[in-house]
Design a protein around this motif. Structure first.
Motif, PDB file in Angstrom:
ATOM      1  N   PRO A  79      40.152  38.015  49.773  1.00  0.00           N
ATOM      2  CA  PRO A  79      39.366  38.848  49.282  1.00  0.00           C
ATOM      3  C   PRO A  79      38.858  39.288  47.960  1.00  0.00           C
ATOM      4  O   PRO A  79      39.382  38.789  46.481  1.00  0.00           O
ATOM      5  CB  PRO A  79      40.578  40.211  49.415  1.00  0.00           C
ATOM      6  CG  PRO A  79      41.896  39.775  49.647  1.00  0.00           C
ATOM      7  CD  PRO A  79      41.594  38.652  50.069  1.00  0.00           C
ATOM      8  N   GLY A  80      38.017  39.275  47.857  1.00  0.00           N
ATOM      9  CA  GLY A  80      36.925  39.520  46.483  1.00  0.00           C
ATOM     10  C   GLY A  80      36.405  37.859  45.860  1.00  0.00           C
ATOM     11  O   GLY A  80      35.774  37.916  45.025  1.00  0.00           O
ATOM     12  N   VAL A  81      36.404  37.091  47.032  1.00  0.00           N
ATOM     13  CA  VAL A  81      35.802  36.259  46.592  1.00  0.00           C
ATOM     14  C   VAL A  81      34.720  35.421  47.662  1.00  0.00           C
ATOM     15  O   VAL A  81      35.523  35.879  49.231  1.00  0.00           O
ATOM     16  CB  VAL A  81      36.965  34.855  46.369  1.00  0.00           C
ATOM     17  CG1 VAL A  81      35.941  33.404  46.284  1.00  0.00           C
ATOM     18  CG2 VAL A  81      38.213  34.912  45.842  1.00  0.00           C
ATOM     19  N   GLU A  82      33.289  35.113  47.255  1.00  0.00           N
ATOM     20  CA  GLU A  82      32.912  35.072  48.232  1.00  0.00           C
ATOM     21  C   GLU A  82      32.397  33.744  48.309  1.00  0.00           C
ATOM     22  O   GLU A  82      32.621  33.032  46.532  1.00  0.00           O
ATOM     23  CB  GLU A  82      31.710  35.669  48.305  1.00  0.00           C
ATOM     24  CG  GLU A  82      32.114  36.949  48.491  1.00  0.00           C
ATOM     25  CD  GLU A  82      32.220  38.142  49.784  1.00  0.00           C
ATOM     26  OE1 GLU A  82      31.946  36.861  50.541  1.00  0.00           O
ATOM     27  OE2 GLU A  82      32.856  38.222  49.997  1.00  0.00           O
ATOM     28  N   ILE A 594      37.972  48.531  42.382  1.00  0.00           N
ATOM     29  CA  ILE A 594      39.441  48.488  42.481  1.00  0.00           C
ATOM     30  C   ILE A 594      40.007  47.381  44.171  1.00  0.00           C
ATOM     31  O   ILE A 594      38.806  47.529  44.912  1.00  0.00           O
ATOM     32  CB  ILE A 594      40.554  49.778  43.565  1.00  0.00           C
ATOM     33  CG1 ILE A 594      39.412  50.752  44.705  1.00  0.00           C
ATOM     34  CG2 ILE A 594      39.418  50.611  42.133  1.00  0.00           C
ATOM     35  CD1 ILE A 594      39.792  52.030  45.369  1.00  0.00           C
ATOM     36  N   GLU A 595      41.253  46.841  44.043  1.00  0.00           N
ATOM     37  CA  GLU A 595      41.503  45.902  44.875  1.00  0.00           C
ATOM     38  C   GLU A 595      42.575  46.326  45.062  1.00  0.00           C
ATOM     39  O   GLU A 595      43.421  46.438  43.917  1.00  0.00           O
ATOM     40  CB  GLU A 595      41.175  44.402  44.157  1.00  0.00           C
ATOM     41  CG  GLU A 595      41.886  44.578  43.315  1.00  0.00           C
ATOM     42  CD  GLU A 595      41.550  42.625  42.923  1.00  0.00           C
ATOM     43  OE1 GLU A 595      40.119  42.630  43.182  1.00  0.00           O
ATOM     44  OE2 GLU A 595      41.571  42.055  41.617  1.00  0.00           O
ATOM     45  N   PHE A 643      32.513  45.919  50.157  1.00  0.00           N
ATOM     46  CA  PHE A 643      33.731  46.737  50.749  1.00  0.00           C
ATOM     47  C   PHE A 643      33.258  45.433  50.724  1.00  0.00           C
ATOM     48  O   PHE A 643      33.011  44.388  52.046  1.00  0.00           O
ATOM     49  CB  PHE A 643      33.877  47.353  51.402  1.00  0.00           C
ATOM     50  CG  PHE A 643      35.250  47.895  52.572  1.00  0.00           C
ATOM     51  CD1 PHE A 643      36.386  48.029  51.329  1.00  0.00           C
ATOM     52  CD2 PHE A 643      35.080  47.137  53.779  1.00  0.00           C
ATOM     53  CE1 PHE A 643      37.748  48.142  52.106  1.00  0.00           C
ATOM     54  CE2 PHE A 643      36.991  46.840  54.205  1.00  0.00           C
ATOM     55  CZ  PHE A 643      37.624  47.432  53.255  1.00  0.00           C
ATOM     56  N   SER A 644      34.744  44.216  51.365  1.00  0.00           N
ATOM     57  CA  SER A 644      35.331  43.499  52.151  1.00  0.00           C
ATOM     58  C   SER A 644      36.974  43.617  52.045  1.00  0.00           C
ATOM     59  O   SER A 644      37.993  44.323  51.433  1.00  0.00           O
ATOM     60  CB  SER A 644      35.234  41.873  50.988  1.00  0.00           C
ATOM     61  OG  SER A 644      35.941  41.727  49.776  1.00  0.00           O
ATOM     62  N   GLY A 645      36.814  43.214  52.979  1.00  0.00           N
ATOM     63  CA  GLY A 645      38.613  43.082  53.773  1.00  0.00           C
ATOM     64  C   GLY A 645      39.609  41.926  54.000  1.00  0.00           C
ATOM     65  O   GLY A 645      38.414  40.638  55.140  1.00  0.00           O
ATOM     66  N   ASN A 646      40.739  41.611  54.114  1.00  0.00           N
ATOM     67  CA  ASN A 646      41.485  40.661  54.632  1.00  0.00           C
ATOM     68  C   ASN A 646      42.220  41.302  55.770  1.00  0.00           C
ATOM     69  O   ASN A 646      43.090  41.351  54.798  1.00  0.00           O
ATOM     70  CB  ASN A 646      41.169  39.302  54.317  1.00  0.00           C
ATOM     71  CG  ASN A 646      41.931  38.413  54.697  1.00  0.00           C
ATOM     72  OD1 ASN A 646      43.128  37.408  54.882  1.00  0.00           O
ATOM     73  ND2 ASN A 646      40.787  36.654  55.229  1.00  0.00           N
TER      74      ASN A 646
END
Length: 745
Positions: A79-82, A594-595, A643-646
């Motif tokens: 998460p947070g890495v593209e 935030i993460e 927003f990204s989530g896993n």
């Protein structure tokens, strides 16, 4: 090969002891029965004690995710890495929205990628290395101390399995849809007194996965890759020497992009196929890692050579006949050669209440590239295409060298880079629970580039590009940079948790634009792009309660002179226009958010993991760039979903006395993100949800049978984009699935 336990990122989701082995030692790590130990800080430390955001994938987690096609698949687990995939195979990692989305191989990505401690200096080297890995470690945020240049977004460490006495020998045979064939094997163990060796190999072959509606199926790409890695370890209680060598080759065909002017269904492209070229790519390297203990001190040295050659290309315009005009067709090819020699040495010491590390790094890189773009079929002798490339006439200048039509563009560039650095990274307990971590890095770079851009007329005449009469596109330049970067962090031990506050600074070096050289300014100071810098303040909390592990962080990044690929239209002699592009610098950007990650084992054998990131990353542009400041000001940074989530789940249970059943599933979500800094809706990708799953039956005899599926939602989405005639995007794989049988040997 048998999966057990699940380590994901900055948490563990298993109640069993799990560790990641140290880079310079496999012994004594995680012996307390619960710590996850990482070595991304160059010294093994429990992950909860690292004052920053660290993501981890261990060997078992990587083995469960079968069906990978490249390094970009790692992003679905982090998460947070593209991952932006340019030219079909070049992977650029983006972390928290930081990093230029670029297809140019002259410069590395903002997330520095290391393989077994060796810096991979270009964005074409990563994809072929994902086999027989022990773990992947990711440091988020600028890395201004240990990783130095080109780590303004973070660092990605790929660590292969080391030779040891156990060997962990295996062979795996797999088959999937699209005629996919996978063969993986590794053999190793003790070969003498204190001597160990390991040989690992991989082979992947796959037919096209997209449908070409206008020509041969292979226009949508073929996979044909082979890899071999050999390592040997000499460890007799004194100095420890680890030798590694690897060779990978790619004989496949790059996938063609899709033009946004086309009305196509999911997973379709349109190409008549004249741009089809079978790749001839080879990647190779050797390294020697020496560890010497000098009383309380440890001396570490890593000497390495990395190189590659590449010859590949594809249909550039993404359509059979742009706007119904076949003369607008464009194909391109790359011919690249690269060599890198590097040395890193570190002297370190652990002492009561802290540690000390002093290091130096040096590298020499030599890069050359020929970039050719043409229309129709290319005559390999004259380099004249069978029709006229639409972009050539706009570059002939006010006094053309021939009355024949301009046909082909060729750009040659060569670059040498010398990099030197001194760095220190230290920890000191200021009080019983309060620890200071601080480091500095002094970096020096000397980059020398030269090149030329020519157009070739239909009668074979060659002339330098001279767009708008600004002068022949030929020249050279030198970039010399000295940078001081660093980090500082305070962490407080709360018992079962650790709170920290950190500030870190990093940079990514500037360089040359090496694709199409339009005029004399390409190699003048005006045609270069400058270094970018990032300073990040981060506060976080990590800990565990019983079988629950957690990690939360808030961050703010000040992004100065962000490097970005800017697409600008320029007029053609017939009054139409074409899009040209180059790496340039925006004024500034901000990224904050935030993460958090959670890992929980509610019952034995069931592991649950959740990771989520909320990130606002926007451009601040006051000055004109590409003729338009307003176009970029306030726009989101590319590949920075808000927003990204896993989410992951894994369940393992015994079946009878002789077998174990394991089930796993992974879901990844990304909200809308933009493919370039223009912020135009038509250059964005909407929400993406992908799901993968697998199941395996492991017999106590050492045989394991597995099935897997990826992109089970069959989502068709863009993995990168660029402007040319309209807008072109490279597309994701459709739903893929398969099975495998593995044998412990």
């Amino acid at each position: 090969m048998k999966p057990s336990g699940y380590v994901v990122m900055s948490l563990v989701a298993s109640g069993v002891p799990v560790c990641a082995a140290a880079q310079d030692s496999d012994e004594g790590i995680g012996a307390d029965g619960g710590d996850i130990v990482v070595t991304a800080t160059r010294q093994p430390r429990p992950i909860e004690n690292v004052p920053g955001s660290v993501l981890l994938l261990d060997e078992e987690a990587l083995q469960r995710e079968q069906g990978f096609t490249g390094a970009e698949d790692l992003a679905e687990l982090l998460p947070g890495v593209e991952a932006a995939v340019a030219n079909g195979t070049q992977v650029a990692f983006q972390i928290r929205g930081i990093g230029a989305v670029d297809h140019q191989a002259l410069t590395p990505t903002a997330a520095a990628v290391y393989s077994d401690g060796v810096f991979l200096a270009t964005n074409v080297q990563t994809g072929a290395l994902l086999y027989d890995l022990a773990r992947v470690e990711v440091l988020k945020g600028p890395q201004g101390t240990l990783y130095g240049r080109n780590a303004s977004a973070g660092a990605v460490n790929l660590v292969s399995r080391r030779p040891d006495a156990e060997g962990a020998n295996y062979a795996r045979f797999g088959y999937g849809n699209f005629d996919r064939v996978d063969i993986d094997a590794a053999f190793g163990g003790r070969i003498g007194d204190g001597a160990y060796a390991r040989l690992a190999s991989t082979y992947v072959k796959r037919s096209p996965v997209l449908e070409n509606v206008a020509g041969p199926p292979e226009a949508s790409g073929e996979t044909d890759e082979f890899g071999l890695r050999l390592s040997a370890l000499l460890d007799r209680g004194g100095p420890r020497l680890l030798l590694r060598g690897h060779y990978e080759e790619d004989k496949g065909i790059n996938t063609m992009p899709r033009n946004d002017a086309l009305d196509l269904d999911k997973h379709e492209i349109e190409s008549e196929g004249d741009g089809i070229q079978r790749s001839d790519n080879a990647f190779y390297g050797v390294s020697a890692e020496l560890t010497v203990h000098l009383d309380d001190w440890q001396l570490f040295s890593l000497t390495a050579f990395e190189g590659y050659r590449q010859n590949y290309g594809f249909d550039f315009d993404g359509t059979a006949a742009p706007f119904g005009n076949p003369s607008l067709n464009a194909n391109l090819s790359y011919a690249r050669d690269f060599a890198q020699f590097s040395e890193e040495a570190r002297l370190s010491r652990q002492f009561t209440g802290g540690s000390f590390l002093l290091g130096m790094a040096a590298s020499l890189e030599d890069f050359s590239q020929r970039y050719t773009i043409w229309c129709g079929e290319l005559d390999p002798r004259t380099l004249v295409g069978s029709c006229d490339y639409v972009g050539a006439p706009g570059r002939v200048g006010p006094t053309p060298a021939s009355t024949a039509p301009a046909s082909t563009l060729v750009t040659d560039i060569s670059q040498e880079r010398i990099s030197l650095a001194l760095f220190t990274y230290n920890r000191l307990e200021l009080a019983r629970r309060l620890t200071l971590t601080a480091g500095l890095r002094l970096s020096y770079e000397d980059i020398r580039g030269e090149g030329q851009g020519i157009h070739i007329f239909r009668d074979g005449v060659r002339a330098f590009n001279d767009r708008d009469g600004l002068g022949p596109a030929k020249g050279s330049n030198v970039i010399v940079t000295t940078r001081l970067s660093g980090n500082a962090a305070l962490s407080y031990d709360l018992g079962d948790a650790n709170a920290y506050l950190s500030v870190a600074n990093g940079y990514k070096s500037g360089g040359f634009n090496g694709e199409v050289a339009n005029d004399a300014l390409n190699y003048a100071d005006e045609g270069l792009f400058a270094a970018e810098t990032v300073t990040t303040i981060e506060a976080g909390l990590k800990g565990r309660v019983a079988t629950l592990r957690y990690s939360f962080a808030g961050f703010y990044s000040d992004y100065q002179d962000p490097q970005a690929r800017i697409f600008v239209e320029f007029a053609l002699p017939d009054g139409s226009s074409i899009v040209s592009n180059a790496l340039s610098n925006l004024d500034a950007a901000r990224s904050y958010g935030i993460e958090g990650q959670l890992g929980w084992t509610p019952i034995g054998g069931l592991d649950l993991d959740l990771g989520a990131v909320w990130n606002r990353a926007g451009i601040e542009q006051d000055s004109a760039i590409g003729g338009n400041a307003e176009l970029y000001d306030g726009q989101p940074l590319p590949f920075a979903p808000e927003f990204s989530g896993n989410a992951r789940v894994r369940y393992e249970t015994r079946i009878g006395r002789d077998a174990a059943l394991a089930l796993n599933a992974n879901a990844n979500f990304r909200s809308r993100f933009y493919l370039d800094p223009s912020g135009l809706p038509e250059r964005s990708q909407g929400d993406v949800l992908t799901v993968s799953a697998g199941a395996s039956l492991a017999l106590d005899t050492g045989i394991e049978i597995s099935i897997w599926g990826r992109n089970l939602t069959n989502r068709d989405y863009a993995v990168s984009g660029y402007g040319f005639i309209g807008y072109n995007t490279f597309r994701s794989d459709p739903r893929t699935f398969g099975g495998s049988v593995s044998f412990a040997l």
